[in-house]
Write an enzyme that holds these catalytic residues in place. Structure first.
Site, PDB file in Angstrom:
ATOM      1  N   GLU A 106     -25.477 -23.341  13.985  1.00 49.56           N
ATOM      2  CA  GLU A 106     -24.380 -22.390  14.084  1.00 49.56           C
ATOM      3  C   GLU A 106     -23.763 -22.051  12.722  1.00 49.56           C
ATOM      4  OE1 GLU A 106     -22.929 -23.485  18.581  1.00 49.56           O
ATOM      5  OE2 GLU A 106     -22.122 -24.729  16.976  1.00 49.56           O
ATOM      6  N   ASP A 152     -16.813 -31.640  10.461  1.00 50.93           N
ATOM      7  CA  ASP A 152     -16.887 -30.358  11.162  1.00 50.93           C
ATOM      8  C   ASP A 152     -15.670 -29.534  10.772  1.00 50.93           C
ATOM      9  OD1 ASP A 152     -17.522 -28.317  13.192  1.00 50.93           O
ATOM     10  OD2 ASP A 152     -18.787 -29.879  14.073  1.00 50.93           O
ATOM     11  N   HIS A 184     -20.091 -24.978  10.000  1.00 47.75           N
ATOM     12  CA  HIS A 184     -19.065 -25.924  10.455  1.00 47.75           C
ATOM     13  C   HIS A 184     -18.422 -26.626   9.258  1.00 47.75           C
ATOM     14  CE1 HIS A 184     -19.683 -25.488  14.773  1.00 47.75           C
ATOM     15  NE2 HIS A 184     -20.984 -25.497  14.570  1.00 47.75           N
TER      16      HIS A 184
HETATM   17  C1  ACM Z   1     -24.602 -28.205  18.810  1.00 42.44           C
HETATM   18  O1  ACM Z   1     -24.332 -28.548  19.976  1.00 42.44           O
HETATM   19  N1  ACM Z   1     -23.944 -27.216  18.228  1.00 42.44           N
HETATM   20  C2  ACM Z   1     -25.631 -28.876  18.061  1.00 42.44           C
END
Ligand code: ACM
Length: 623
Positions: free
Chosen positions: A341, A201, A278
């Site tokens: 995201e 991440d 991410h």
């Molecule tokens: C998430 O909680 N962004 C998958």
């Protein structure tokens, strides 16, 4: 007394030995409520009896074959931990515990019988034998004891769902191999079979990749970390950082060790390598994978970062190389590619992305993520692996055989199942165990956290099969998964506090068919697990006393009368009426307490466990 026979047949039935036994057969015994066994998850069918089998100090376990020997070995370790002396044997006669195989359609199903002849677990193979052994362990004392009377039982059990998951984010905070193994043990003890390992991440890359050494030299570390709960600050200008470098990673040898550990416990690991979002930690080491040249650093705060990798050929080469090493390390069928995201700010500004859009005929930049995913899916398929991703992977045109992990509620999961894709249900509304456990947001008695309030009953009552799906579509729901994101979870104890007892409710969501669940009946069984969690040194959240809420308080004769109870067997409840936090020195609750109305008194009560641990307070303003 009725007679029963037990027969052993030698190969081919040439020699049959039948022993005439004078003990009562199970049918002639006194039954007792299965509830009293305190099993979590509750098996599908249980008959329990008041009679007990005295498991001796010296135990022999009969098992054959690779899986039988594996489970026998694990049982031996557990029973040795309970103070028993255990030998493994390949002779059935005289064994106290027999692990037997018989064909069953569900490899995770098992039968467990305890009677005058001892203990028998029967299953098709390893997973079923393992789950039978887990149930057996819950019938034994939590700690070493001079005697171990095992109640006679006849149990027929199998899970409701194939995918029974728990996710751990090791990027935001790093967790040692030792803790990862403990987490796997705890999943397995409660019959959860899938460990989703969120390895990469923005805040840190955690897996050694031989071809890209800078991932562990650079991306695995951040120079500092935000102090406090980010959502409580109005603007980033208010952020303060701890000026302490932070990081860590697993070597490939460590990964192999964890994989083998999980395999022995029939837990499948799903590694997650996030893409394309991410991913700023990757750019910190390999900025040439960005759309915009520049310098990047592993992120020191939380949230969604606009700096993501560019979907160009060097990026494909990077992920294909990374996935080649990842797929060689993890034997499970799935690789999670994240997909959540991923803001398209940088992609929209990129000439290279415009070029891709023109070539592919796209007018919507979101489609580029779908195109990216489909290429990655093909690559994974070439390695014999299936792609799974967060529900955003639906947005740009989903890869044909992708599995969807529904997190933004159930909508993505429902849509995907209707399209014929497999889905895993892990909605923020029910399955985010990093969310709060106190009705008060940012309670002073709870650790820092992110998200809303997800108490035990909300988790327990979750049904992973949405009613709007037809039975045929419901077959695509592989099962539920609990997620533990670790922005504010910095230690194993903090992780355990968020996970327990809520993971026990998750276990039952995953193992029991929805129609067979009852929260009221779950609570006392859950209560019996606390001593087991104590024995495993699990730092669970001690539940506050029940009964201190306006619906439970009885108002009579100008007084409010409250009746309290604790979910922890043998616990004390201590209370105060003067606004102080209750502790060992304040009023001991022994009978219903009457408090005058309209005096502005606040009743506070805590549970104190037999081991001396305290719950956060339950509180009620009486007026
Ligand atoms: C998430 O909680 N962004 C998958």
């Amino acid at each position: 007394m009725p007679l029963s026979f037990s027969c052993a047949t030698r190969l081919g039935g040439v020699l049959t030995v039948c022993l005439l036994a004078t003990q009562p057969a199970l049918a002639q015994l006194t039954e007792m409520p299965a509830q009293r066994l305190g099993l979590v998850p509750l098996p599908r069918e249980v008959k329990a009896y008041t009679a007990t089998y005295a498991l001796p100090q010296k135990i022999s376990i009969y098992a054959t074959g690779k899986d039988g020997s594996n489970v026998a070995g694990l049982l031996k370790e557990m029973l040795t931990g309970l103070g028993k002396t255990v030998t493994l044997t390949s002779t059935r006669a005289g064994a106290n515990i027999a692990l037997l195989t018989a064909a069953t359609p569900n490899p995770e199903a098992y039968q467990l019988t305890v009677d005058q002849q001892g203990i028998r677990i029967t299953a098709a193979g390893g997973p079923g034998l393992f789950y039978g052994a887990q149930t057996l362990l819950q019938l034994l004392p939590a700690r070493s004891a001079a005697t171990a009377p095992v109640p006679y039982v006849r149990i027929n059990d199998q899970p409701a769902f194939r995918w029974r998951g728990g996710m751990l984010d090791v990027s935001r905070h790093f967790f040692s191999v030792e803790f990862v193994k403990k987490y796997i043990d705890l999943l397995a003890a409660y019959k959860l079979n899938t460990f989703h390992w969120h390895l990469t991440d923005d805040q840190g890359w955690r897996i050694e990749i031989k071809k890209y050494p800078k991932l562990t030299q650079v991306s695995a570390f951040r120079k500092e970390t935000l102090i406090g709960a980010q959502q409580l600050f109005k603007t980033p200008a208010e952020f303060k950082y701890d000026a302490t470098p932070y990081g860590g990673f697993y070597t490939q040898d460590q990964i192999r060790d964890v994989v083998a550990y999980a395999q022995r416990r029939y837990v499948t690991i799903v590694p997650e390598i996030e893409m394309p979002g991410h991913s700023v930690a990757i750019l910190a080491a390999y900025p040439e994978l960005a759309c915009k040249p520049g310098t990047y650093e592993t992120w020191t705060m939380w949230g969604v970062n606009e700096d993501i990798v560019c979907p160009t050929e060097p990026t494909f080469r990077f992920f294909e190389d990374v996935l080649s090493e990842v797929t060689a390390l993890f034997p499970g069928p799935y690789v999670h590619i994240g997909g959540d995201e991923a803001p398209k700010t940088r992609w929209k500004e990129s000439a290279a992305v415009q070029e891709i859009m023109k070539k592919e005929g796209y007018t919507d930049v979101e489609k580029v993520q779908g195109w990216f995913n489909r290429r990655i899916e093909k690559f994974l398929a070439s390695k014999g692996k299936k792609l799974i991703g967060w529900d955003e992977i639906l947005e740009g045109g989903i890869a044909p055989s992708a599995t969807v992990m529904s997190w933004r509620g159930e909508k993505g999961g429902i849509e995907a199942a209707k399209m014929g894709h497999d889905v895993v249900m892990s909605p923020t509304t029910h399955m985010y165990v990093n969310y709060g456990q106190s009705p008060k947001p940012h309670s002073p008695y709870e650790p820092l956290m992110i998200g809303g309030y997800i108490p035990l009953d909300v988790i327990y009552n979750y049904n992973p099969l949405p009613a709007e799906l037809t039975p045929e579509q419901q077959k695509h729901v592989l099962g539920p998964q609990a997620n533990l994101w670790t922005e504010y979870i910095t230690t194993p104890a903090a992780a355990e506090y968020m996970l327990f007892p809520r993971l026990l409710a998750v276990s039952e969501v995953a193992w029991r068919p929805a129609a067979g669940k009852s929260y009221a009946e779950f609570l006392p069984r859950m209560g019996q697990q606390f001593a087991r969690l104590d024995a495993k040194k699990v730092y669970y959240r001690v539940p506050e006393p029940l009964g201190l809420d306006s619906a439970s308080v009885v108002r009579q004769n100008g007084k409010a009368v409250f009746t309290l109870r604790s979910l922890v067997p043998g616990a004390q409840i201590r209370y105060t009426l003067d606004g102080h936090l209750p502790d060992e020195t304040t009023g001991l609750y022994t009978k219903p307490v009457a408090v005058p109305l309209n005096k502005g008194l606040t009743v506070r009560a805590v549970t104190i466990t037999p081991g001396g641990r305290k719950s956060p307070p339950a509180e009620l303003l009486v007026n």
